[in-house]
Design a protein around this motif. Sequence first.
Motif, PDB file in Angstrom:
ATOM      1  N   ASN A  67       8.756 -13.488   5.515  1.00  0.00           N
ATOM      2  CA  ASN A  67       9.926 -14.364   5.570  1.00  0.00           C
ATOM      3  C   ASN A  67       9.934 -15.257   6.804  1.00  0.00           C
ATOM      4  OD1 ASN A  67      11.687 -14.086   3.222  1.00  0.00           O
ATOM      5  ND2 ASN A  67      11.826 -11.936   3.793  1.00  0.00           N
ATOM      6  N   GLU A  68       9.261 -14.831   7.867  1.00  0.00           N
ATOM      7  CA  GLU A  68       9.167 -15.681   9.045  1.00  0.00           C
ATOM      8  C   GLU A  68       8.468 -16.993   8.731  1.00  0.00           C
ATOM      9  OE1 GLU A  68       7.272 -13.579  12.182  1.00  0.00           O
ATOM     10  OE2 GLU A  68       8.850 -12.061  12.396  1.00  0.00           O
ATOM     11  N   THR A  69       7.505 -16.951   7.800  1.00  0.00           N
ATOM     12  CA  THR A  69       6.759 -18.154   7.429  1.00  0.00           C
ATOM     13  C   THR A  69       7.400 -18.892   6.262  1.00  0.00           C
ATOM     14  OG1 THR A  69       4.698 -17.118   8.167  1.00  0.00           O
ATOM     15  CG2 THR A  69       4.506 -19.012   6.685  1.00  0.00           C
ATOM     16  N   THR A  70       7.835 -18.148   5.252  1.00  0.00           N
ATOM     17  CA  THR A  70       8.296 -18.797   4.021  1.00  0.00           C
ATOM     18  C   THR A  70       9.674 -19.443   4.162  1.00  0.00           C
ATOM     19  OG1 THR A  70       9.230 -16.707   3.210  1.00  0.00           O
ATOM     20  CG2 THR A  70       6.959 -17.218   2.605  1.00  0.00           C
ATOM     21  N   THR A  71      10.395 -19.132   5.234  1.00  0.00           N
ATOM     22  CA  THR A  71      11.697 -19.787   5.443  1.00  0.00           C
ATOM     23  C   THR A  71      11.532 -21.303   5.524  1.00  0.00           C
ATOM     24  OG1 THR A  71      12.593 -17.852   6.585  1.00  0.00           O
ATOM     25  CG2 THR A  71      13.688 -19.951   6.979  1.00  0.00           C
ATOM     26  N   SER A  72      10.477 -21.763   6.178  1.00  0.00           N
ATOM     27  CA  SER A  72      10.235 -23.209   6.309  1.00  0.00           C
ATOM     28  C   SER A  72       9.784 -23.825   4.983  1.00  0.00           C
ATOM     29  CB  SER A  72       9.181 -23.483   7.383  1.00  0.00           C
ATOM     30  OG  SER A  72       7.950 -22.855   7.045  1.00  0.00           O
ATOM     31  N   TRP A  73       9.394 -22.995   4.024  1.00  0.00           N
ATOM     32  CA  TRP A  73       9.024 -23.498   2.701  1.00  0.00           C
ATOM     33  C   TRP A  73      10.208 -23.509   1.732  1.00  0.00           C
ATOM     34  CZ3 TRP A  73       4.050 -20.021   1.921  1.00  0.00           C
ATOM     35  CH2 TRP A  73       3.110 -20.368   2.889  1.00  0.00           C
ATOM     36  N   GLY A  74      11.366 -23.061   2.200  1.00  0.00           N
ATOM     37  CA  GLY A  74      12.528 -22.996   1.325  1.00  0.00           C
ATOM     38  C   GLY A  74      12.454 -21.847   0.330  1.00  0.00           C
ATOM     39  N   VAL A  75      11.734 -20.780   0.687  1.00  0.00           N
ATOM     40  CA  VAL A  75      11.521 -19.639  -0.218  1.00  0.00           C
ATOM     41  C   VAL A  75      11.959 -18.364   0.471  1.00  0.00           C
ATOM     42  CG1 VAL A  75       9.791 -18.262  -1.440  1.00  0.00           C
ATOM     43  CG2 VAL A  75       9.632 -20.756  -1.451  1.00  0.00           C
ATOM     44  N   ASP A  76      12.629 -17.490  -0.266  1.00  0.00           N
ATOM     45  CA  ASP A  76      13.002 -16.158   0.224  1.00  0.00           C
ATOM     46  C   ASP A  76      12.102 -15.126  -0.446  1.00  0.00           C
ATOM     47  OD1 ASP A  76      15.062 -17.064   1.834  1.00  0.00           O
ATOM     48  OD2 ASP A  76      16.549 -16.929   0.235  1.00  0.00           O
ATOM     49  N   ILE A  77      11.436 -14.316   0.373  1.00  0.00           N
ATOM     50  CA  ILE A  77      10.664 -13.187  -0.163  1.00  0.00           C
ATOM     51  C   ILE A  77      11.632 -12.020  -0.304  1.00  0.00           C
ATOM     52  CG2 ILE A  77       8.690 -11.671   0.158  1.00  0.00           C
ATOM     53  CD1 ILE A  77       7.971 -14.598  -0.237  1.00  0.00           C
ATOM     54  N   LEU A  78      11.842 -11.560  -1.508  1.00  0.00           N
ATOM     55  CA  LEU A  78      12.828 -10.519  -1.777  1.00  0.00           C
ATOM     56  C   LEU A  78      12.273  -9.118  -1.518  1.00  0.00           C
ATOM     57  CD1 LEU A  78      14.310 -12.031  -5.056  1.00  0.00           C
ATOM     58  CD2 LEU A  78      15.083 -12.345  -2.698  1.00  0.00           C
ATOM     59  N   ARG A  79      11.074  -8.857  -1.959  1.00  0.00           N
ATOM     60  CA  ARG A  79      10.441  -7.567  -1.694  1.00  0.00           C
ATOM     61  C   ARG A  79       8.965  -7.646  -2.063  1.00  0.00           C
ATOM     62  NH1 ARG A  79      13.421  -7.222  -6.233  1.00  0.00           N
ATOM     63  NH2 ARG A  79      12.487  -6.336  -8.125  1.00  0.00           N
ATOM     64  N   LEU A  80       8.203  -6.729  -1.485  1.00  0.00           N
ATOM     65  CA  LEU A  80       6.796  -6.571  -1.834  1.00  0.00           C
ATOM     66  C   LEU A  80       6.567  -5.102  -2.126  1.00  0.00           C
ATOM     67  CD1 LEU A  80       3.671  -8.263  -0.565  1.00  0.00           C
ATOM     68  CD2 LEU A  80       3.727  -5.783  -0.436  1.00  0.00           C
ATOM     69  N   ASP A  81       6.190  -4.810  -3.338  1.00  0.00           N
ATOM     70  CA  ASP A  81       5.970  -3.426  -3.758  1.00  0.00           C
ATOM     71  C   ASP A  81       4.475  -3.154  -3.838  1.00  0.00           C
ATOM     72  OD1 ASP A  81       8.667  -3.081  -3.975  1.00  0.00           O
ATOM     73  OD2 ASP A  81       8.740  -3.468  -6.130  1.00  0.00           O
ATOM     74  N   ILE A  82       4.001  -2.219  -2.992  1.00  0.00           N
ATOM     75  CA  ILE A  82       2.605  -1.788  -3.061  1.00  0.00           C
ATOM     76  C   ILE A  82       2.471  -0.855  -4.257  1.00  0.00           C
ATOM     77  CG2 ILE A  82       0.760  -0.553  -1.880  1.00  0.00           C
ATOM     78  CD1 ILE A  82       1.947  -1.453   0.756  1.00  0.00           C
ATOM     79  N   GLN A  83       1.674  -1.262  -5.233  1.00  0.00           N
ATOM     80  CA  GLN A  83       1.551  -0.489  -6.461  1.00  0.00           C
ATOM     81  C   GLN A  83       0.600   0.687  -6.312  1.00  0.00           C
ATOM     82  OE1 GLN A  83       3.383  -1.451  -9.500  1.00  0.00           O
ATOM     83  NE2 GLN A  83       4.395  -2.358  -7.729  1.00  0.00           N
ATOM     84  N   ARG A  84      -0.591   0.415  -5.832  1.00  0.00           N
ATOM     85  CA  ARG A  84      -1.607   1.459  -5.707  1.00  0.00           C
ATOM     86  C   ARG A  84      -2.389   1.281  -4.416  1.00  0.00           C
ATOM     87  NH1 ARG A  84      -1.747   0.207 -11.061  1.00  0.00           N
ATOM     88  NH2 ARG A  84      -3.216  -1.483 -10.638  1.00  0.00           N
ATOM     89  N   ILE A  85      -2.718   2.420  -3.795  1.00  0.00           N
ATOM     90  CA  ILE A  85      -3.629   2.454  -2.651  1.00  0.00           C
ATOM     91  C   ILE A  85      -4.759   3.407  -3.039  1.00  0.00           C
ATOM     92  CG2 ILE A  85      -3.916   3.036  -0.219  1.00  0.00           C
ATOM     93  CD1 ILE A  85      -1.011   2.398   0.221  1.00  0.00           C
ATOM     94  N   THR A  86      -5.929   2.854  -3.277  1.00  0.00           N
ATOM     95  CA  THR A  86      -7.049   3.637  -3.796  1.00  0.00           C
ATOM     96  C   THR A  86      -8.123   3.793  -2.732  1.00  0.00           C
ATOM     97  OG1 THR A  86      -6.605   2.678  -5.972  1.00  0.00           O
ATOM     98  CG2 THR A  86      -8.687   3.859  -5.689  1.00  0.00           C
ATOM     99  N   PRO A  87      -8.288   4.999  -2.184  1.00  0.00           N
ATOM    100  CA  PRO A  87      -9.359   5.235  -1.200  1.00  0.00           C
ATOM    101  C   PRO A  87     -10.684   5.489  -1.908  1.00  0.00           C
ATOM    102  CG  PRO A  87      -8.065   7.213  -1.476  1.00  0.00           C
ATOM    103  CD  PRO A  87      -7.432   6.175  -2.368  1.00  0.00           C
ATOM    104  N   PRO A  88     -11.797   5.487  -1.173  1.00  0.00           N
ATOM    105  CA  PRO A  88     -13.098   5.816  -1.776  1.00  0.00           C
ATOM    106  C   PRO A  88     -13.108   7.233  -2.333  1.00  0.00           C
ATOM    107  CG  PRO A  88     -13.374   4.832   0.399  1.00  0.00           C
ATOM    108  CD  PRO A  88     -11.915   5.112   0.240  1.00  0.00           C
ATOM    109  N   GLU A  89     -14.067   7.505  -3.212  1.00  0.00           N
ATOM    110  CA  GLU A  89     -14.154   8.806  -3.875  1.00  0.00           C
ATOM    111  C   GLU A  89     -14.298   9.935  -2.868  1.00  0.00           C
ATOM    112  OE1 GLU A  89     -14.073  11.602  -6.779  1.00  0.00           O
ATOM    113  OE2 GLU A  89     -13.684   9.454  -6.983  1.00  0.00           O
ATOM    114  N   SER A  90     -15.124   9.740  -1.843  1.00  0.00           N
ATOM    115  CA  SER A  90     -15.340  10.789  -0.845  1.00  0.00           C
ATOM    116  C   SER A  90     -14.055  11.105  -0.093  1.00  0.00           C
ATOM    117  CB  SER A  90     -16.425  10.363   0.144  1.00  0.00           C
ATOM    118  OG  SER A  90     -16.073   9.147   0.789  1.00  0.00           O
ATOM    119  N   VAL A  91     -13.275  10.062   0.212  1.00  0.00           N
ATOM    120  CA  VAL A  91     -12.008  10.269   0.917  1.00  0.00           C
ATOM    121  C   VAL A  91     -10.997  10.958   0.006  1.00  0.00           C
ATOM    122  CG1 VAL A  91     -10.087   9.115   2.065  1.00  0.00           C
ATOM    123  CG2 VAL A  91     -12.423   8.298   2.423  1.00  0.00           C
ATOM    124  N   ARG A  92     -10.951  10.563  -1.260  1.00  0.00           N
ATOM    125  CA  ARG A  92     -10.028  11.200  -2.211  1.00  0.00           C
ATOM    126  C   ARG A  92     -10.354  12.685  -2.353  1.00  0.00           C
ATOM    127  NH1 ARG A  92     -10.716   6.621  -5.607  1.00  0.00           N
ATOM    128  NH2 ARG A  92     -11.991   7.823  -7.053  1.00  0.00           N
TER     129      ARG A  92
END
Length: 280
Positions: free
Chosen positions: A143-168
Amino acid sequence: MEPIIAIALALIGYALGSAKLITQGNEALVERLGKYHRTLKPGLNFIVPLVDQIVVEDTLKEQFTDIKPQNVITKDTIYLEVDAILYWRIRDIEKSFYAIDDLEGALVQLATTTLREIIAQHTVEETNLSRADMDKAILDQLNETTTSWGVDILRLDIQRITPPESVRKSMEEERAAEIKKRALISEAEGERQAAIKKAEGTKTSMQIIAEALRSHPESRDILRYLVAQDYVQASQKLGESNNAKIVFVDPANSTEMFQELIAESVNQESPNKNGGNGAG
């Protein structure tokens, strides 16, 4: 009549050319001779044909953009694949049109860059545990950047975080070990509580028997019988086990040992009671 008809047709054509209907939830920008002139609101609007031109009509409703899976690196140098959804809305249509070219593409690039920066400040474990905090940090930074574009960022939802197989696999083993550890602790605590309850019950039984023997000495023969009966039952249970080792103990000796324990309990209680009587 013909000039009148021609004038009427010209007026009708002018009215049709100047009338612009903007649907609810939208706004439009009008340029006059190539320069911004005004913003049309929802409803019926009129412009000057050939002089005014509608350059854009866009919605002010909430929109969403899918952030495709991105390869990012965490603070502890683990590569993750992350995808998210960005929700946004145009607040000022004039700025959104004139301040930035390809608004949606710019939002995707900005969200991707910010997502990588925020995740790079966290370890893999922190990334999984503090996802809500990361969402908020990304939202504030966007929102610090998009305010000057006339846009409001309402939310950002992280859907998935997939680590490598060895880490999983390592994380799954760690979770399994933690679950097993908690189970062993719970079992040990249950056994400890059971042992305490059993000891308390034994102590109470000894006190009751000691009191009975002190008050009724003639009940000692009954006690010997009960001890012998318990001995026989315990021997039978040991004999039923395939792996049991049977050790024969003289019931008379076990009874004497039990009597000594009872005598000690009686002696410990007697001074207390005698002292209480003397004080009275």
